[in-house]
Write a protein that holds these residues in place. Structure first.
Motif, PDB file in Angstrom:
ATOM      1  N   VAL A  92     -18.987   2.421 -29.656  1.00  0.00           N
ATOM      2  CA  VAL A  92     -18.091   1.165 -30.108  1.00  0.00           C
ATOM      3  C   VAL A  92     -16.682   1.492 -30.014  1.00  0.00           C
ATOM      4  O   VAL A  92     -16.139   2.515 -30.417  1.00  0.00           O
ATOM      5  CB  VAL A  92     -18.452   0.816 -31.703  1.00  0.00           C
ATOM      6  N   ARG A  93     -16.102   0.346 -29.302  1.00  0.00           N
ATOM      7  CA  ARG A  93     -14.465   0.465 -29.307  1.00  0.00           C
ATOM      8  C   ARG A  93     -13.717  -0.081 -30.145  1.00  0.00           C
ATOM      9  O   ARG A  93     -12.577   0.320 -30.496  1.00  0.00           O
ATOM     10  CB  ARG A  93     -14.123   0.093 -27.705  1.00  0.00           C
ATOM     11  N   LEU A 198      -9.505  -1.959 -23.656  1.00  0.00           N
ATOM     12  CA  LEU A 198     -10.520  -0.744 -23.704  1.00  0.00           C
ATOM     13  C   LEU A 198     -11.435  -0.512 -23.008  1.00  0.00           C
ATOM     14  O   LEU A 198     -12.205   0.349 -22.904  1.00  0.00           O
ATOM     15  CB  LEU A 198     -10.735  -0.522 -25.480  1.00  0.00           C
ATOM     16  N   SER A 199     -11.861  -1.657 -22.301  1.00  0.00           N
ATOM     17  CA  SER A 199     -12.914  -1.900 -21.313  1.00  0.00           C
ATOM     18  C   SER A 199     -12.565  -0.943 -20.195  1.00  0.00           C
ATOM     19  O   SER A 199     -13.665  -0.410 -19.452  1.00  0.00           O
ATOM     20  CB  SER A 199     -13.072  -3.018 -21.139  1.00  0.00           C
ATOM     21  N   SER A 205     -10.254   5.690 -27.145  1.00  0.00           N
ATOM     22  CA  SER A 205      -9.509   5.148 -28.192  1.00  0.00           C
ATOM     23  C   SER A 205     -10.042   4.025 -28.923  1.00  0.00           C
ATOM     24  O   SER A 205     -10.964   3.541 -28.366  1.00  0.00           O
ATOM     25  CB  SER A 205      -8.149   4.694 -27.397  1.00  0.00           C
ATOM     26  N   LYS A 206      -9.759   3.998 -30.106  1.00  0.00           N
ATOM     27  CA  LYS A 206     -10.302   2.833 -30.874  1.00  0.00           C
ATOM     28  C   LYS A 206      -9.484   1.723 -31.604  1.00  0.00           C
ATOM     29  O   LYS A 206      -8.257   2.094 -31.597  1.00  0.00           O
ATOM     30  CB  LYS A 206     -11.112   3.697 -32.024  1.00  0.00           C
ATOM     31  N   SER A 219     -14.473 -13.062 -31.988  1.00  0.00           N
ATOM     32  CA  SER A 219     -13.392 -13.503 -30.876  1.00  0.00           C
ATOM     33  C   SER A 219     -12.504 -12.429 -30.452  1.00  0.00           C
ATOM     34  O   SER A 219     -12.156 -12.167 -29.289  1.00  0.00           O
ATOM     35  CB  SER A 219     -12.547 -14.600 -31.562  1.00  0.00           C
ATOM     36  N   MET A 220     -12.700 -11.303 -31.158  1.00  0.00           N
ATOM     37  CA  MET A 220     -11.854 -10.077 -30.902  1.00  0.00           C
ATOM     38  C   MET A 220     -13.018  -8.872 -29.866  1.00  0.00           C
ATOM     39  O   MET A 220     -12.640  -7.729 -29.767  1.00  0.00           O
ATOM     40  CB  MET A 220     -11.422  -9.277 -31.871  1.00  0.00           C
ATOM     41  N   ASP A 221     -14.257  -9.522 -29.776  1.00  0.00           N
ATOM     42  CA  ASP A 221     -15.431  -8.791 -29.332  1.00  0.00           C
ATOM     43  C   ASP A 221     -15.428  -7.348 -29.983  1.00  0.00           C
ATOM     44  O   ASP A 221     -15.605  -6.429 -29.553  1.00  0.00           O
ATOM     45  CB  ASP A 221     -15.040  -8.333 -27.731  1.00  0.00           C
TER      46      ASP A 221
END
Length: 348
Positions: A92-93, A198-199, A205-206, A219-221
């Motif tokens: 999870v990012r 971050l992809s 990083s998170k 909407s923010m994936d």
């Protein structure tokens, strides 16, 4: 041969020639010059670290995380630990936490921020930004650049939001960071802020944010976490029906209770005489979705839609209200909804 003669001969043998003396002097000068260069180099490194330009971690000059004052809370540990595990993993990012206003989303984010102070982790910097309904991109960029210690003289040369975003992105790209965004009301373009995608920026990083809308999370994936104040005990949460007002009321009544006996008594009271807890009487009422849409049509709320689209519009509005936690699903059925009594009182 006497001792004095031997000593004299030895001294004569060790005596340096003028050529050797000159060579040694040159070596000493070269060594001193090298030492001066090394000292100047270290000074330059320190200056760059203080300016936020050093690619390595400069813990002596850059504070990893600023502690935020937060009141003592009850019932957040399980959710806090769950989010922390997501930060510690690689799957999870982006994490989005949504729920009604006042249930404790901001408090949880503050506790998460402070957890970095005494927990082992591999992050270089933790950045807190309050977004709010009216997004102020210039203010957000200013907060981030101060945390990254981008020098004033460099920042002042960046005269527009795009060039400042590029500068922030350049600085963040060399770091493993955590960005905490509080109170998002709509999707925000992270690239406009200067946050790397971050992809592609896959160094662990998170991003963690809070919002009142599930739609914003999608909407923010983001990986979605619905926030409920529930860890008094599973039984207490069940008896309170998950209602924030009930949970807050019980939390206030039980805030200074510590023994299992007291909690068992509270559970028994909730099950047998719930009215003994102040303000616990229920005022919410379920309504069939078709009936609700019919009422909207009669009131003229859906008058801007064509006849064939009216019911679809009503269904869309109901789903939006549910995602924003303004309406609640009733049991396992999709045919009924209800409004929390706090929201109804506010509307009235």
């Amino acid at each position: 041969m006497s001792g004095s003669v031997v000593e004299h001969a030895s001294k004569q043998y060790r005596k340096r020639t003028n050529q050797v003396e000159g060579w040694l002097e040159r070596v000493q000068l070269e060594l001193q010059e090298v030492q001066n260069i090394l000292q100047k180099g270290e000074q330059e490194i320190q200056k760059k670290c203080l300016g936020g330009w050093c690619p390595r971690n400069c813990y002596s000059s850059c504070k990893l995380v600023d502690e935020i004052p937060v009141d003592k809370t009850v019932g957040m540990d399980s959710i806090l630990n769950e989010v922390w595990r997501c930060l510690d993993g690689h799957q999870v990012r982006i994490i989005g936490m949504y729920g009604l206003g006042g249930v404790g989303k901001t408090t949880l984010l503050k506790k998460l921020n402070n957890k970095f102070i005494d927990k082992r982790h591999g992050f270089d910097v933790v950045i807190w930004v309050t977004v709010s309904k009216e997004v102020n991109l210039v203010g957000i960029q200013e907060v981030i650049r101060h945390k990254l210690q981008i020098p004033d003289e460099t920042w002042e040369k960046k005269t527009d939001e795009h060039s400042r975003a590029t500068e922030i992105c350049r600085s963040l790209s060399g770091k493993r960071f955590v960005l905490l965004l509080d109170d998002l009301w709509e999707r925000i373009d992270l690239r406009n802020m200067g946050v790397p995608d971050l992809s592609y920026h896959q160094n662990g990083s998170k991003i963690v944010f809070t919002t009142r809308s599930e739609d914003v999370c999608h909407s923010m994936d983001a990986a979605v976490k619905k926030f409920e104040v529930k860890e008094f005990a599973e039984t207490v949460a069940k008896e309170c029906k998950g209602l924030p007002l009930a949970l807050i009321t019980i939390g206030r009544a039980m805030s200074n209770r510590r023994t299992p006996e007291e909690w068992r008594y509270a559970i028994n009271t909730l099950q047998s005489h719930p009215s003994e807890f102040a303000d616990m009487e229920s005022k919410d009422h379920m309504i069939r979705k078709d009936e609700l849409i019919d009422l909207w049509i009669v009131e003229g709320i859906l008058h801007n839609y064509g006849l064939n689209d009216t019911r679809d519009a009503g269904e869309f509005i109901i789903r939006s209200l549910k995602h924003a936690c303004l309406l609640e699903k009733v049991g396992d059925s999709d045919d009924f909804v209800k409004m929390h009594d706090v929201l109804r009182d506010m509307a009235m």
